[in-house]
Write a protein that holds these residues in place. Structure first.
Motif, PDB file in Angstrom:
ATOM      1  N   GLY A  40       0.815  -1.221   0.000  1.00  0.00           N
ATOM      2  CA  GLY A  40       0.000   0.000   0.000  1.00  0.00           C
ATOM      3  C   GLY A  40       0.842   1.261   0.000  1.00  0.00           C
ATOM      4  N   LEU A  41       1.949   1.241   0.748  1.00  0.00           N
ATOM      5  CA  LEU A  41       2.837   2.405   0.780  1.00  0.00           C
ATOM      6  C   LEU A  41       3.446   2.653  -0.593  1.00  0.00           C
ATOM      7  N   ASN A  42       3.896   1.599  -1.239  1.00  0.00           N
ATOM      8  CA  ASN A  42       4.485   1.753  -2.565  1.00  0.00           C
ATOM      9  C   ASN A  42       3.474   2.302  -3.565  1.00  0.00           C
ATOM     10  N   THR A  43       2.222   1.858  -3.459  1.00  0.00           N
ATOM     11  CA  THR A  43       1.175   2.358  -4.352  1.00  0.00           C
ATOM     12  C   THR A  43       0.928   3.846  -4.139  1.00  0.00           C
ATOM     13  N   ASP A  44       0.864   4.275  -2.871  1.00  0.00           N
ATOM     14  CA  ASP A  44       0.652   5.698  -2.576  1.00  0.00           C
ATOM     15  C   ASP A  44       1.810   6.549  -3.083  1.00  0.00           C
ATOM     16  N   ILE A  45       3.021   6.024  -2.971  1.00  0.00           N
ATOM     17  CA  ILE A  45       4.188   6.780  -3.436  1.00  0.00           C
ATOM     18  C   ILE A  45       4.150   6.922  -4.958  1.00  0.00           C
ATOM     19  N   GLU A  46       3.829   5.848  -5.647  1.00  0.00           N
ATOM     20  CA  GLU A  46       3.780   5.903  -7.111  1.00  0.00           C
ATOM     21  C   GLU A  46       2.692   6.859  -7.602  1.00  0.00           C
ATOM     22  N   LYS A  47       1.609   6.995  -6.860  1.00  0.00           N
ATOM     23  CA  LYS A  47       0.527   7.900  -7.245  1.00  0.00           C
ATOM     24  C   LYS A  47       0.800   9.350  -6.843  1.00  0.00           C
ATOM     25  N   GLY A  48       1.864   9.596  -6.087  1.00  0.00           N
ATOM     26  CA  GLY A  48       2.191  10.946  -5.667  1.00  0.00           C
ATOM     27  C   GLY A  48       1.485  11.408  -4.412  1.00  0.00           C
ATOM     28  N   VAL A  49       0.779  10.501  -3.742  1.00  0.00           N
ATOM     29  CA  VAL A  49       0.036  10.892  -2.537  1.00  0.00           C
ATOM     30  C   VAL A  49       0.984  11.333  -1.434  1.00  0.00           C
ATOM     31  N   PHE A  50       2.083  10.612  -1.250  1.00  0.00           N
ATOM     32  CA  PHE A  50       2.992  10.944  -0.159  1.00  0.00           C
ATOM     33  C   PHE A  50       3.768  12.230  -0.433  1.00  0.00           C
ATOM     34  N   ASP A  51       3.908  12.614  -1.674  1.00  0.00           N
ATOM     35  CA  ASP A  51       4.524  13.914  -1.964  1.00  0.00           C
ATOM     36  C   ASP A  51       3.657  15.050  -1.436  1.00  0.00           C
ATOM     37  N   ARG A  52       2.355  14.880  -1.497  1.00  0.00           N
ATOM     38  CA  ARG A  52       1.449  15.894  -0.950  1.00  0.00           C
ATOM     39  C   ARG A  52       1.501  15.893   0.572  1.00  0.00           C
ATOM     40  N   PHE A  53       1.608  14.702   1.176  1.00  0.00           N
ATOM     41  CA  PHE A  53       1.675  14.635   2.635  1.00  0.00           C
ATOM     42  C   PHE A  53       2.929  15.330   3.157  1.00  0.00           C
ATOM     43  N   ARG A  54       4.025  15.199   2.415  1.00  0.00           N
ATOM     44  CA  ARG A  54       5.297  15.782   2.871  1.00  0.00           C
ATOM     45  C   ARG A  54       5.251  17.308   2.909  1.00  0.00           C
ATOM     46  N   THR A  55       4.334  17.923   2.174  1.00  0.00           N
ATOM     47  CA  THR A  55       4.239  19.387   2.169  1.00  0.00           C
ATOM     48  C   THR A  55       3.390  19.921   3.318  1.00  0.00           C
ATOM     49  N   LEU A  56       2.722  19.060   4.045  1.00  0.00           N
ATOM     50  CA  LEU A  56       1.850  19.506   5.133  1.00  0.00           C
ATOM     51  C   LEU A  56       2.677  19.834   6.373  1.00  0.00           C
ATOM     52  N   PRO A  57       2.231  20.807   7.161  1.00  0.00           N
ATOM     53  CA  PRO A  57       2.960  21.175   8.391  1.00  0.00           C
ATOM     54  C   PRO A  57       2.631  20.229   9.540  1.00  0.00           C
ATOM     55  N   ILE A  58       3.027  18.986   9.401  1.00  0.00           N
ATOM     56  CA  ILE A  58       2.748  17.972  10.406  1.00  0.00           C
ATOM     57  C   ILE A  58       4.026  17.220  10.718  1.00  0.00           C
ATOM     58  N   TRP A  59       3.952  16.390  11.731  1.00  0.00           N
ATOM     59  CA  TRP A  59       5.074  15.514  12.083  1.00  0.00           C
ATOM     60  C   TRP A  59       5.379  14.604  10.906  1.00  0.00           C
ATOM     61  N   ARG A  60       6.610  14.595  10.444  1.00  0.00           N
ATOM     62  CA  ARG A  60       6.957  13.914   9.194  1.00  0.00           C
ATOM     63  C   ARG A  60       6.590  12.424   9.181  1.00  0.00           C
ATOM     64  N   PRO A  61       6.870  11.658  10.250  1.00  0.00           N
ATOM     65  CA  PRO A  61       6.551  10.216  10.177  1.00  0.00           C
ATOM     66  C   PRO A  61       5.068   9.902  10.371  1.00  0.00           C
TER      67      PRO A  61
END
Length: 284
Positions: free
Chosen positions: A111-132
């Motif tokens: 599931g993590l690999n799928t989210d990364i390939e779709k660019g979902v985690f790139d959007r999460f990384r831009t949020l002002p939240i705890w990174r992990p």
């Protein structure tokens, strides 16, 4: 010759608003506080559960698959190994619970690999939240799948005649050990989900690791019948320690040695692969 009158207009004045003026217009109220690490992780955990709600087919591996495993192995090996399926079930069910739940952990990396390939985690990384938070929340959401898978198998086992000597307390302790180990083991697949290029690669590698760990253990038979070289591997196998601890808990006894090894393996997976995952995640 006619007179030509040239009119020169004044250049317009460019207004540049100050930072205070922009803040007044765009954010008239006070800035909301930054979410805590726990709050952000629980939010992403809720997102993982909502994905199951919208795609209920994801529950096939924690409902139909465990039922098939219990029925198939109980009636396939029960008469040959223990004289009757009911007697074999007393030995077999805690082990197959461990096997099924541990094999489910690989879907964390998929599931993590799928989210990364779709660019979902790139959007999460831009949020002002705890990174992990996105990774931790995803695994917390998968804990529901682990509990559900264990309960489904327990229900089928009780229908077939499984009777745990430890009662409800022993059963809860056994399921708790499975969930703790599976949560720590999931970090192995999050690391592979970040490193490997496709979800098929993650699934292929995970199956190549999981099959020897689950089948070359004490899940199906007592290791004393195995060759000496194979017994050495089985005794060092973390799945063997987990199965022995769960069997002891459900039987109403305790196995301090195997319990210690389960906790040590869980802490090791969490520290080593959790650290590697965070480093890889921050470098992507």
């Amino acid at each position: 010759m006619s007179d030509v009158t040239t009119t020169t207009g004044r250049a317009p004045t460019l207004y540049v608003p100050s930072a205070e003026a922009l803040a007044t217009v765009l954010a008239p109220g006070s800035r909301p506080p930054r979410p805590s690490a726990l709050s952000a992780s629980l939010t992403f955990g809720w997102r993982a559960m909502l994905k199951i709600k919208h795609v209920p087919e994801q529950l096939f591996d924690v409902t139909a698959f465990p039922i098939i495993m219990v029925l198939m192995f109980t009636y396939l090996f029960g008469g040959a190994l223990a004289g009757s399926p009911r007697d074999y079930l007393q030995f077999f069910l805690p082990g197959i619970m461990v096997t099924s739940v541990v094999m489910i952990t690989m879907y964390t990396g998929v599931g993590l690999n799928t989210d990364i390939e779709k660019g979902v985690f790139d959007r999460f990384r831009t949020l002002p939240i705890w990174r992990p938070a996105a990774l931790v929340g995803m695994i917390l959401g998968d804990v529901l799948r682990y509990v559900l898978g264990a309960l489904v198998m327990l229900g089928v086992g009780l229908i077939l005649g499984f009777r745990p000597g430890g009662g409800p307390v022993g059963v809860l302790a056994g399921i708790g050990l499975i969930v703790v180990f599976s949560f720590a083991f999931s970090w192995v697949w999050t690391f592979f989900g970040l490193v490997l290029r496709s979800e098929k690669s993650v699934m292929g590698v995970s199956m190549m690791v999981l099959f020897p760990l689950t089948f070359l253990s004490n899940v199906f038979v007592n290791p004393v019948t195995m060759p000496g070289w194979l017994q050495a591997f089985v005794k060092a196998n973390p799945i063997t320690h987990l199965v022995a601890s769960v069997r002891a808990a459900m039987a109403g006894s305790s196995d301090a040695t195997n319990l210690m090894w389960v906790l040590l393996w869980s802490a090791g997976f969490l520290v080593v692969f959790g650290t590697l995952t965070m480093r890889r995640y921050n470098r992507r």
